[in-house]
Design a protein around this motif. Structure first.
Motif, PDB file in Angstrom:
ATOM      1  N   ILE A 121      -2.158   8.824   8.824  1.00  0.00           N
ATOM      2  CA  ILE A 121      -1.888   7.444   8.055  1.00  0.00           C
ATOM      3  C   ILE A 121      -3.374   7.082   7.211  1.00  0.00           C
ATOM      4  CG2 ILE A 121      -0.857   5.093   8.064  1.00  0.00           C
ATOM      5  CD1 ILE A 121       1.666   6.574   9.773  1.00  0.00           C
ATOM      6  N   ALA A 122      -4.233   6.709   8.312  1.00  0.00           N
ATOM      7  CA  ALA A 122      -5.202   6.253   7.670  1.00  0.00           C
ATOM      8  C   ALA A 122      -6.057   7.709   6.166  1.00  0.00           C
ATOM      9  CB  ALA A 122      -6.960   5.753   8.713  1.00  0.00           C
ATOM     10  N   ALA A 123      -5.637   8.428   6.682  1.00  0.00           N
ATOM     11  CA  ALA A 123      -6.329   9.792   5.434  1.00  0.00           C
ATOM     12  C   ALA A 123      -5.670   9.487   4.583  1.00  0.00           C
ATOM     13  CB  ALA A 123      -6.172  10.584   6.173  1.00  0.00           C
ATOM     14  N   GLY A 124      -3.975   9.296   4.069  1.00  0.00           N
ATOM     15  CA  GLY A 124      -3.648   8.864   3.152  1.00  0.00           C
ATOM     16  C   GLY A 124      -3.847   7.138   2.447  1.00  0.00           C
ATOM     17  N   LEU A 125      -4.097   7.032   3.232  1.00  0.00           N
ATOM     18  CA  LEU A 125      -3.890   5.290   2.843  1.00  0.00           C
ATOM     19  C   LEU A 125      -5.438   5.375   1.609  1.00  0.00           C
ATOM     20  CD1 LEU A 125      -2.576   3.584   4.733  1.00  0.00           C
ATOM     21  CD2 LEU A 125      -1.814   3.558   2.812  1.00  0.00           C
ATOM     22  N   MET A 126      -6.268   6.458   2.821  1.00  0.00           N
ATOM     23  CA  MET A 126      -7.729   6.191   1.434  1.00  0.00           C
ATOM     24  C   MET A 126      -8.241   7.270   0.305  1.00  0.00           C
ATOM     25  SD  MET A 126      -9.529   4.060   2.915  1.00  0.00           S
ATOM     26  CE  MET A 126      -8.766   3.532   3.713  1.00  0.00           C
ATOM     27  N   GLY A 127      -6.524   7.571   0.295  1.00  0.00           N
ATOM     28  CA  GLY A 127      -6.379   8.204  -1.264  1.00  0.00           C
ATOM     29  C   GLY A 127      -6.612  10.020  -1.268  1.00  0.00           C
ATOM     30  N   ILE A 128      -6.072  10.675   0.520  1.00  0.00           N
ATOM     31  CA  ILE A 128      -6.592  11.921   0.573  1.00  0.00           C
ATOM     32  C   ILE A 128      -4.890  12.802   0.455  1.00  0.00           C
ATOM     33  CG2 ILE A 128      -7.093  13.793   1.627  1.00  0.00           C
ATOM     34  CD1 ILE A 128      -8.814  11.325   3.659  1.00  0.00           C
ATOM     35  N   ARG A 129      -5.028  13.637  -0.567  1.00  0.00           N
ATOM     36  CA  ARG A 129      -3.445  14.704  -0.573  1.00  0.00           C
ATOM     37  C   ARG A 129      -3.345  14.606   0.706  1.00  0.00           C
ATOM     38  NH1 ARG A 129      -1.194  13.094  -5.004  1.00  0.00           N
ATOM     39  NH2 ARG A 129      -1.864  11.961  -6.164  1.00  0.00           N
ATOM     40  N   ARG A 136      -7.868   1.804  12.939  1.00  0.00           N
ATOM     41  CA  ARG A 136      -7.568   3.223  12.427  1.00  0.00           C
ATOM     42  C   ARG A 136      -9.011   3.580  11.855  1.00  0.00           C
ATOM     43  NH1 ARG A 136      -0.980   3.327  12.378  1.00  0.00           N
ATOM     44  NH2 ARG A 136      -1.882   5.736  12.151  1.00  0.00           N
ATOM     45  N   THR A 159       1.075  -1.410   0.617  1.00  0.00           N
ATOM     46  CA  THR A 159       0.161  -0.109  -0.012  1.00  0.00           C
ATOM     47  C   THR A 159       0.918   1.518  -0.392  1.00  0.00           C
ATOM     48  OG1 THR A 159       0.194  -0.253   2.081  1.00  0.00           O
ATOM     49  CG2 THR A 159      -2.243  -0.692   1.314  1.00  0.00           C
ATOM     50  N   VAL A 174      -4.301   3.374  -3.862  1.00  0.00           N
ATOM     51  CA  VAL A 174      -5.145   3.575  -3.810  1.00  0.00           C
ATOM     52  C   VAL A 174      -6.407   3.430  -5.243  1.00  0.00           C
ATOM     53  CG1 VAL A 174      -7.681   4.095  -2.158  1.00  0.00           C
ATOM     54  CG2 VAL A 174      -5.463   4.384  -2.106  1.00  0.00           C
ATOM     55  N   LYS A 175      -5.823   4.368  -5.528  1.00  0.00           N
ATOM     56  CA  LYS A 175      -6.534   4.895  -7.202  1.00  0.00           C
ATOM     57  C   LYS A 175      -6.471   3.758  -8.173  1.00  0.00           C
ATOM     58  CE  LYS A 175      -6.780  10.022  -7.074  1.00  0.00           C
ATOM     59  NZ  LYS A 175      -6.220  11.397  -7.615  1.00  0.00           N
ATOM     60  N   ASP A 184      -6.065  11.037  11.690  1.00  0.00           N
ATOM     61  CA  ASP A 184      -5.692   9.807  11.703  1.00  0.00           C
ATOM     62  C   ASP A 184      -4.944   9.864  10.130  1.00  0.00           C
ATOM     63  OD1 ASP A 184      -4.075   7.645  11.032  1.00  0.00           O
ATOM     64  OD2 ASP A 184      -5.171   6.149  12.136  1.00  0.00           O
ATOM     65  N   PRO A 192       0.855   6.100  -1.430  1.00  0.00           N
ATOM     66  CA  PRO A 192      -0.180   5.451  -0.622  1.00  0.00           C
ATOM     67  C   PRO A 192      -1.415   5.758  -1.825  1.00  0.00           C
ATOM     68  CG  PRO A 192       0.283   5.717   0.833  1.00  0.00           C
ATOM     69  CD  PRO A 192       1.823   6.530   0.009  1.00  0.00           C
ATOM     70  N   GLN A 193      -1.616   7.143  -2.045  1.00  0.00           N
ATOM     71  CA  GLN A 193      -2.703   7.392  -2.335  1.00  0.00           C
ATOM     72  C   GLN A 193      -3.179   7.434  -4.010  1.00  0.00           C
ATOM     73  OE1 GLN A 193      -0.849   9.371  -0.757  1.00  0.00           O
ATOM     74  NE2 GLN A 193      -1.891  10.589   0.715  1.00  0.00           N
ATOM     75  N   GLU A 194      -1.665   7.009  -4.593  1.00  0.00           N
ATOM     76  CA  GLU A 194      -1.875   7.037  -6.159  1.00  0.00           C
ATOM     77  C   GLU A 194      -2.109   4.972  -6.026  1.00  0.00           C
ATOM     78  OE1 GLU A 194       1.730   9.940  -8.160  1.00  0.00           O
ATOM     79  OE2 GLU A 194       1.940   8.279  -6.517  1.00  0.00           O
ATOM     80  N   ARG A 205      -7.437  -1.331   2.311  1.00  0.00           N
ATOM     81  CA  ARG A 205      -7.157  -1.670   3.063  1.00  0.00           C
ATOM     82  C   ARG A 205      -7.267  -1.638   4.551  1.00  0.00           C
ATOM     83  NH1 ARG A 205      -0.986  -1.332   5.821  1.00  0.00           N
ATOM     84  NH2 ARG A 205      -1.684  -2.147   7.110  1.00  0.00           N
ATOM     85  N   VAL A 265       3.078   2.174   2.118  1.00  0.00           N
ATOM     86  CA  VAL A 265       3.701   2.862   2.993  1.00  0.00           C
ATOM     87  C   VAL A 265       5.341   2.494   3.656  1.00  0.00           C
ATOM     88  CG1 VAL A 265       3.082   2.600   6.072  1.00  0.00           C
ATOM     89  CG2 VAL A 265       1.490   2.803   4.386  1.00  0.00           C
ATOM     90  N   PHE A 293      -6.788  -2.366   8.815  1.00  0.00           N
ATOM     91  CA  PHE A 293      -5.571  -2.003   9.466  1.00  0.00           C
ATOM     92  C   PHE A 293      -5.474  -2.896  10.836  1.00  0.00           C
ATOM     93  CE2 PHE A 293      -5.760   1.285   7.277  1.00  0.00           C
ATOM     94  CZ  PHE A 293      -4.570   2.286   7.128  1.00  0.00           C
TER      95      PHE A 293
END
Ligand SMILES: Nc1ncnc2c1ncn2[C@@H]1O[C@H](COP(=O)(O)OP(=O)(O)O)[C@@H](O)[C@H]1O
Ligand SMILES: [Mg+2]
Lengths: 261, 339
Positions: free
Chosen positions: B212-220, A88, A50, A76-77, B210, A72-74, A82, A52, A84
């Protein structure tokens, strides 16, 4: 071509080789599990998938696109979302808002749409909320729609994490110990739910400790120990693999106590 | 004793719930009161106090976006306030611009400052960010102190004109300045309301909860944090411009750290991440020193005590809370064809 094709990824922290030369693949529509004792490197694999962590070496191809080194943003796109191991959620936000945040990348209105509350904005917000409600219905959380995430019981929080991942419209869901902390009844129903996800067209990569869950729903299993793959195959092959029995099943209890994860 | 406080807090909770339920009536009512208030024959001293309340509500509202919604505790907000005040003062007093014409430039220069703090702080968090912002504010004050040719250094800028609207000077005697500030605070509130009730606001709150969780949901997350800094600084700059025009004379020491702390307290006391918090916070923190005029020596003791009691009994701020009312789902977009 597999949906996810991972080749020889490695990463080390300081001197510790957390994952070394791990290769695996996931075909579209499969449920694949990664198991192994605590500290084996499973979560670290997810963190590399992912974005990280960036693997020191190796390649990760998703849908034919090289993901190693992407943010990570790319990722997801591209379609990997995922959950945790240590939950989280956005605790101070409502359950439905948590799901709508998952849709962030697909909410396409701009700043001026927001300021002027244009039709585009209103349609998008309306559709998002409607879809969020459907997803909550699907995971069985609709009675908690308006609650704050932090007030949910533990098991429901895990389901909300799955709902949020689904909301991203990802093809591949990667679930890090989704049944952790659930009782037998709850994990049975979770297992059933993960199967229905597969029927809905999702591909699933799973880390799980609950052997009952793993053996029942996995199409294939990979076993990690000390960051290295020690076995792979069908569930029935894995349970009878002597290396797995000594490395994992034999030491499960002690390993768990020692790692205290 | 304990039961009593419980009852009290429950009563307060129901009061807040009541306000929430009836806000469609209460808000217009409060705006009407705020509009009528200056017509009741108060002295200029009182009008000035009311203007001060509006100033600190506005700037508190701006800082709240950063601190309350995004979770970035900046200790140097006075920097943007100062940049805005100087930009507008120089353009009006020295170059003869109309006050309102300076506002776009003010937003620009102040948000430039916002980018300058926002970018390097992307990699910092918690106290490091707070301290960096504090340092930046000090740098800005030193520039104001030493860039003689532009800011007139420690002598400051005098005779800053009042805003002039189509030939009408908006001052404290005709209450025009008060009304200008009232419109300003309402516009800022509306803006923050629109922003926070959208994907932008959700992204900011996700980052606060959170990152990190924000980034992992695609938020820049980086872009959103810079966005929060830019909006906060642009708005703070605009409020600073009004402030300069109100006090008509500014010098570097008009913009000390006290101002940042006061603004932050407005947010914390009122209720972080709420739209109503800064209003109450500003009323309390602007009026308290006036009420304590007699007890100069005890002022800071009482301040300190008030803050400690706050932290003990209502860390979320006086008006901060989680609404027990259902989440407001968006209504379907109206179509011309069907209803
Ligand atoms: N960020 C990190 N820094 C240092 N060591 C780490 C980090 N992340 C994981 N590790 C180490 O890597 C190993 C594998 O951890 P992890 O992937 O969490 O195991 P698992 O999920 O299989 O229980 C552990 O020894 C852990 O301490
Ligand atoms: Mg793990």
């Amino acid at each position: 071509m597999p949906l996810l094709d991972v080749n020889n990824i490695s990463i080390s922290f300081g001197g510790l080789a957390a994952v070394s030369g791990f290769s695996f693949h996931v075909e579209e529509g499969e449920i694949v599990s990664i198991i192994g004792p605590n500290g084996a490197g499973k979560t670290t694999v997810f963190n590399m998938l992912t974005g990280v962590y960036k693997p020191d070496a190796g390649s990760i191809k998703f849908d034919g696109v090289e993901c190693n080194g992407l943010a990570p943003q790319e990722i997801v796109k591209l379609g990997i979302a995922r959950t945790f191991q240590n939950i989280r959620l956005y605790k101070d936000m409502r359950v439905i808002e948590n799901v709508i945040v998952g849709m962030h990348i697909n909410q396409k209105y701009g700043f001026f749409d927001m300021l002027l509350r244009t039709k585009k904005f209103r349609t998008c917000e309306y559709e998002s909320a409607k879809r969020a409600q459907q997803i909550l219905e699907m995971v069985g959380l609709s009675q908690h729609t308006h609650d704050y995430a932090k007030n949910l019981p533990y098991g429901e929080q895990r389901k909300l994490e799955i709902a949020r991942a689904i909301a991203t419209s990802a093809k591949l869901l990667i679930l890090d110990e989704p049944a952790a902390g659930m009782n037998t009844g709850e994990s049975e129903s979770l297992m059933h739910f993960i199967r229905t996800l597969k029927d809905k067209g999702f591909t699933i990569l799973l880390i799980e400790h609950d052997m009952n869950v793993v053996m029942n729903i996995s199409d294939r299993i990979y076993v990690l120990n000390y960051g290295k793959k020690i076995a792979e195959g069908l569930p029935e092959e894995i349970v009878s693999d002597p290396q797995v029995i000594t490395a994992y099943l034999g030491v499960t209890k002690e390993g768990k106590d020692a790692a205290g994860d | 004793m304990k039961e009593k406080t419980m009852n009290l807090s429950n009563a307060f909770k129901s009061f807040l719930a009541f306000c929430d339920r009836w806000k469609a009536v209460i808000i217009p009512l409060l705006i009407a009161v705020a509009a009528i208030l200056p017509q009741l024959g108060f002295s200029t001293y009182i009008i000035r106090l009311m203007c001060n309340i509006l100033i600190y509500t506005s700037v508190g509202m701006a800082l709240n976006l950063l601190v309350g919604y995004t979770g970035l505790v900046s200790l140097g907000n006075v920097a943007f306030f100062c940049i805005g005040a100087y930009t507008s003062a120089i353009l009006t007093a020295n170059c003869g611009w109309n006050f309102f014409a300076t506002l776009p430039i003010v937003a620009l220069t102040a948000s430039l400052g916002g980018v300058m703090v926002g970018l390097p702080t992307l990699r910092l968090s918690g106290p490091f960010l707070s301290i960096t912002a504090l340092g930046f504010a000090e740098v800005i004050r030193l520039i104001a102190m030493n860039f003689m040719s532009l800011t007139n250094g420690p002598l400051g800028i005098r005779s800053i004109p009042r805003p002039n609207l189509f030939g009408l000077e908006l001052n404290l005697f005709n209450k025009g300045f008060y009304y200008a500030l009232l419109v300003l605070v309402l516009l800022i509130t509306l803006f923050i309301y629109l922003l926070t009730n959208s994907k932008y606001g959700r992204a900011l709150r996700a980052i606060k909860n959170d990152e990190i969780a924000a980034g992992l949901m695609g938020i820049r997350t980086g872009s959103y944090k810079v966005m929060a800094f830019v909006i906060c600084s642009a708005l703070s700059g605009i409020v600073g411009a009004f402030y300069a025009s109100m006090i008509q004379y500014i010098e570097p020491n008009s913009f000390t750290q006290d101002n940042s702390i006061l603004t932050l307290s407005v947010v914390v006391v009122g209720g972080m991440g709420t739209l109503r918090g800064p209003y109450l916070g500003a009323i309390i923190l602007v009026l308290l020193p006036e009420l304590l005029r007699g007890a100069e020596g005890l002022r800071f003791v009482i301040y300190g005590l008030a803050l400690v009691l706050m932290m003990r009994f209502r860390p979320q701020g006086i008006l901060g809370w989680k609404s027990p009312l259902p989440y407001k789902l968006p209504s379907p977009p109206r179509d011309a064809g069907k209803r």
